[in-house]
Design an enzyme around this catalytic site. Structure first.
Site, PDB file in Angstrom:
ATOM      1  N   GLY A  37       7.497   4.524   8.166  1.00  0.00           N
ATOM      2  CA  GLY A  37       6.861   5.643   8.478  1.00  0.00           C
ATOM      3  C   GLY A  37       6.898   6.102   9.787  1.00  0.00           C
ATOM      4  O   GLY A  37       8.015   6.102  10.336  1.00  0.00           O
ATOM      5  N   SER A  38       6.031   6.831  10.382  1.00  0.00           N
ATOM      6  CA  SER A  38       6.370   7.293  11.668  1.00  0.00           C
ATOM      7  C   SER A  38       6.307   6.578  12.866  1.00  0.00           C
ATOM      8  O   SER A  38       5.948   5.351  12.863  1.00  0.00           O
ATOM      9  CB  SER A  38       5.180   8.408  12.068  1.00  0.00           C
ATOM     10  OG  SER A  38       3.817   7.539  12.588  1.00  0.00           O
ATOM     11  N   THR A  39       7.220   6.722  13.825  1.00  0.00           N
ATOM     12  CA  THR A  39       7.419   6.146  15.010  1.00  0.00           C
ATOM     13  C   THR A  39       5.822   5.607  15.730  1.00  0.00           C
ATOM     14  O   THR A  39       5.701   4.488  16.053  1.00  0.00           O
ATOM     15  CB  THR A  39       8.200   6.736  16.005  1.00  0.00           C
ATOM     16  OG1 THR A  39       9.619   6.648  15.366  1.00  0.00           O
ATOM     17  CG2 THR A  39       8.317   5.946  17.300  1.00  0.00           C
ATOM     18  N   GLU A  98      10.539  14.844  15.778  1.00  0.00           N
ATOM     19  CA  GLU A  98      10.883  14.704  14.159  1.00  0.00           C
ATOM     20  C   GLU A  98       9.932  15.786  13.470  1.00  0.00           C
ATOM     21  O   GLU A  98       8.612  15.502  13.810  1.00  0.00           O
ATOM     22  CB  GLU A  98      10.801  13.194  13.879  1.00  0.00           C
ATOM     23  CG  GLU A  98      10.947  13.271  12.241  1.00  0.00           C
ATOM     24  CD  GLU A  98      10.908  11.768  11.759  1.00  0.00           C
ATOM     25  OE1 GLU A  98      10.051  11.133  12.011  1.00  0.00           O
ATOM     26  OE2 GLU A  98      11.821  11.545  11.139  1.00  0.00           O
ATOM     27  N   GLY A 100       4.337   2.945  13.789  1.00  0.00           N
ATOM     28  CA  GLY A 100       5.123   1.854  14.043  1.00  0.00           C
ATOM     29  C   GLY A 100       4.706   1.035  15.255  1.00  0.00           C
ATOM     30  O   GLY A 100       4.817  -0.010  15.379  1.00  0.00           O
ATOM     31  N   LYS A 121       0.857  -1.205   0.138  1.00  0.00           N
ATOM     32  CA  LYS A 121      -0.074  -0.009  -0.150  1.00  0.00           C
ATOM     33  C   LYS A 121       0.820   1.396  -0.193  1.00  0.00           C
ATOM     34  O   LYS A 121       1.638   1.345   0.804  1.00  0.00           O
ATOM     35  CB  LYS A 121      -0.809   0.203   1.350  1.00  0.00           C
ATOM     36  CG  LYS A 121      -1.855   1.135   1.142  1.00  0.00           C
ATOM     37  CD  LYS A 121      -2.501   1.432   2.444  1.00  0.00           C
ATOM     38  CE  LYS A 121      -1.910   2.568   3.307  1.00  0.00           C
ATOM     39  NZ  LYS A 121      -1.910   3.824   2.803  1.00  0.00           N
TER      40      LYS A 121
END
Lengths: 487, 294
Positions: free
Chosen positions: A245-247, A398, A250, A193
């Site tokens: 992707g982002s923490t 971030e 995740g 995706k």
């Protein structure tokens, strides 16, 4: 006692004529369906959503919104294809992957143009970095397909099954290549995706894969937003989740699959320290700072977003950095002279602007390039913050934009302590002319990739991935194969 | 008149010291006849946190020791184990093993420690690479210790489970906190005495006794632990550990399908699991007409 800033006026002496890349030769359909089992099919939801050019706010196309039933259909196709694909000899598997690499090379220009239109990155970067690296990644892993037992001594590696892969919007085609190529080489089938703001190059890749003759169902590419991703993560018949992707997402994925036997690799956020010593070649280091934070508008998980300059050279480095920032061309991503293109989405632009406000409110001293921004589209001036410290949010969090937080240091112990004192650990940069000092730092910095006297370099042979909350597993190189095999 | 025997007090091992649990709690360990053999420390969350601090403090020193030096210290542990062989065998028998099984468990444990001693300065060569990047850069990848590892050791063995869990983790330069078998905890304490006389710096290995039911939660939700390894079969505990791991993206490994007595339970791949691969780039200057590189 602030002195008046003297800004160099680079445009006074010369100016670059516009050099726009032509987009007439690319074909983009008005609407894209889901690529499942080797063909494009309408989504069960019957819903589509638009994808925009972030530099012009114009709608480029619309893509299908896959729901749980579509995900299930894609997983079933991948499962059905797995048996034959995994039993195919490595040599034959490899040949299919080589074909994909070649087809990308042949259509490189088209991919570069669409990548820039859909994502806003400068054409110079999509043309010279994203697309060639994507092709090279397929070419590299194609060669591993029949050599897996050499990579893992004393083991008999086997594929995992169906891999669910979810990728971000900062390097759309390149991340698709990073995910698909090693998965196929290892004998897995995939459901991928792309991000909702940058689906087009993945869909063009789907067309290319269909044309390549790859067996049906081996690669399935479906579009959608977070809900579609969640349906992939939670699908019971997926053996492996690979996520970039982002923490935060995740962590959510790691938690969601806790009760299952799914394997997982995560490439998450970063807040890299870029460290400049007084004995560094300063002009080169300034180029490294610029490349570290402004490459791809700062939408880079390994961006050098925390600069540490040794106190004795701080004034001169910051002076040079400001001058260099003035020369950056911000604007039309399709212009071959553009250095910094469009911020990927309105939402991301708002997030960056919010962080800039936070930085100011926390007492940081802001400096922005005096460039003018286009009237339409999502753009952000290259920005640096001075007088910030470890506790500032713009130093800890971030931002994923062209915003650099600058601190100074005196000793090597101090800078190592500061560099490591963060939950992230993806990358770091070190600038010094002294080899022994480089190795002292590179061995002590808790980061998966360390660039010494260079920054933001990538190669298919070179493993990439983080320590700590920047994720686990590696992509690229021999180590990247391990993520898609069981022993 | 026969002499009154001196009984051993079984304590825990944190930071190279032998404290009792800070909680003051204990559980009685009984033999087959139902007689109390020993009062075992029932460790608490606070004990785990103390042990974690000790492990974090010791890790960087241990991880930056020469690999050859680590190999010598692991070998020294094996030497000390060999010297205490009879004591371990009698403790195993006391906990219900047959003499033959006890002897075998101790011998496999000693040999396993020697096996991992040998890997200390060799696994790096197996898992490193020089990567032939297309640009003019020297690029190499090497394994580095992930940091502090929380281990919940095998329940069914008293000594071998500990050795199997600890050895690969410290061979790779990590520090650890390990929970010993609840039903067979005696060897854990004696093993700590072995470690204490083996030149292993205090804090590199910390050993707790108590129940996984209570402690697995704390082992997995501590924000300064880098990895958790679980050797038992409780599915609910596995799920909780994996969920808690997501708080700070811990690496989780569940090794409950291996036969701990077999050689399958030892390999450099167990060392690799608690390593991070670090890749370093440096430019190479092109001098003359041809491109330089590796």
């Amino acid at each position: 006692m602030s002195k008046k800033e003297v800004k160099l006026k680079f445009n006074a002496a010369w100016d670059l004529a516009p050099a726009p890349e032509d987009s007439k030769h690319v074909s983009i359909k008005k609407q894209y369906d889901l690529f499942i089992n080797g063909e494009f099919v309408k989504p069960n939801s019957k819903k589509y959503f638009a994808t925009y050019n972030p530099a012009t706010d114009e709608k480029i196309s619309e893509v299908a919104d896959a729901d749980e039933k579509d995900v299930d259909k894609a997983v079933k196709a991948a499962r059905a294809a797995f048996g034959k694909w995994s039993k195919l000899s490595g040599k034959e598997r490899g040949k299919y992957i080589y074909r994909i690499a070649r087809l990308i090379q042949e259509r490189a220009r088209e991919f570069a143009v669409i990548e820039t239109m859909d994502g806003g990155k400068p054409i110079r970067e999509s043309r010279d970095i994203d697309v060639p690296l994507a092709a090279n990644h397929f070419f590299y892993y194609a060669g591993w397909a029949d050599k897996l037992e050499y990579a893992f001594p004393n083991r008999n590696p086997k594929p995992l099954g169906v891999a669910g892969q979810i990728i971000p919007w900062n390097f759309p085609l390149l991340m698709a290549a990073w995910k698909i190529a090693p998965a196929l080489a290892a004998g897995n089938t995939v459901v991928l995706k792309p991000a909702e703001t940058t689906p087009l190059t993945a869909l063009k890749l789907a067309e290319l894969i269909r044309d390549s003759g790859l067996p049906k169902g081996v690669v399935n590419i479906i579009t959608g937003a977070g809900k579609t991703g969640a349906a992939i993560v939670n699908h019971p018949d997926i053996n492996k989740i690979a996520f970039t992707g982002s923490t935060n997402v995740g962590k959510w994925i790691q938690k969601s699959i806790a009760g299952t036997d799914k394997k997982c690799t995560l490439e998450l956020g970063g807040k890299a320290a870029n460290i400049i010593f007084e004995d560094a070649p300063l002009d080169q280091a300034v180029e490294g700072i610029i490349n570290g934070i402004f490459f791809n508008q700062g939408h880079v998980c390994c961006a050098g977003s925390r600069l540490f300059v040794q106190e004795s050279v701080a004034d001169i480095v910051i002076r040079k950095l400001k001058d260099r920032m003035e020369t950056l061309k911000v604007g039309d991503p399709m212009d071959k002279n553009t250095d910094i293109g469009a911020i990927n989405s309105k939402q991301q632009l708002l997030k960056i602007q919010e962080y800039i406000e936070i930085g100011k409110n926390e007492g940081g001293e802001i400096y922005q390039s005096s460039c003018s921004l286009p009237k339409k589209g999502n753009f952000c001036k290259p920005t640096i913050f001075l007088n910030v410290s470890q506790s500032h949010r713009i130093v800890q969090e971030e931002i994923f934009g062209p915003v650099l937080a600058i601190q100074t240091f005196r000793t090597i112990e101090e800078v190592i302590e500061k560099a490591n004192n963060i939950p992230y650990g993806l990358s770091a940069g070190v600038w010094t002319d002294k080899g022994s000092k480089i190795f002292n730092l590179t061995s002590k910095l808790k980061a998966g990739v360390v660039w010494a006297n260079t920054y933001n370099k990538f190669d298919p042979t070179s493993p990439f991935g983080g320590y700590k909350e920047s994720g686990f597993g590696r992509e690229g190189g021999l180590h990247g194969l391990g993520a898609y095999l069981q022993f | 008149m026969s002499r009154i025997e001196i009984q051993k007090t079984y304590k825990i091992y944190i930071g190279g010291q032998f404290p009792r649990t800070e909680s003051g709690r204990y559980y009685p360990l009984k033999n087959k006849k139902g007689n109390v053999i020993a009062n075992i420390c029932l460790c608490s969350r606070k004990d785990f946190r103390n042990a974690e601090v000790a492990a974090r403090g010791a890790q960087s020193g241990w991880g930056s020791k020469a690999a050859f030096n680590r190999a010598q210290i692991l070998y020294r542990i094996a030497e000390m184990l060999e010297g205490r062989k009879e004591q371990f065998i009698s403790e195993l028998v006391l906990q219900g093993s047959t003499l033959a099984a006890a002897k075998q468990e101790v011998e496999v444990s000693i040999d396993r420690m020697v096996y991992y001693s040998g890997w200390c300065d060799k696994f790096q060569a197996i898992y490193s690479s020089v990567n032939p990047v297309a640009s003019s850069h020297f690029n190499f990848s090497v394994p580095e210790p992930t940091g502090v590892v929380a281990l919940i050791a095998d329940e069914n063995t008293s000594l071998l489970g500990l050795v199997t869990a600890i050895a690969p983790v410290i061979a790779g330069g990590n520090a650890c906190v390990v929970l010993a078998s609840e039903s067979k905890p005696l060897c854990a304490v004696t093993f700590a005495e072995v470690l204490n006389s083996s030149d292993l710096p205090g804090g590199v290995v910390n050993i707790l006794t108590g129940t996984s039911a209570e402690l697995h939660e704390h082992f997995s939700n501590h924000m300064d632990v880098n990895a958790v390894i679980y050797y038992r079969n409780n599915k609910a505990e596995i799920k909780t550990i994996k969920e808690n791991a997501s708080l700070n993206v811990k690496r989780v490994f569940v090794y409950n399908k291996i036969n701990i007595m077999s050689e399958k339970a030892e390999s450099p791949y167990f060392i690799f699991d608690t390593q991070e691969i670090k890749t370093t780039w440096h430019p190479i200057e092109n001098i003359g007409t041809s491109k330089a590189g590796y």
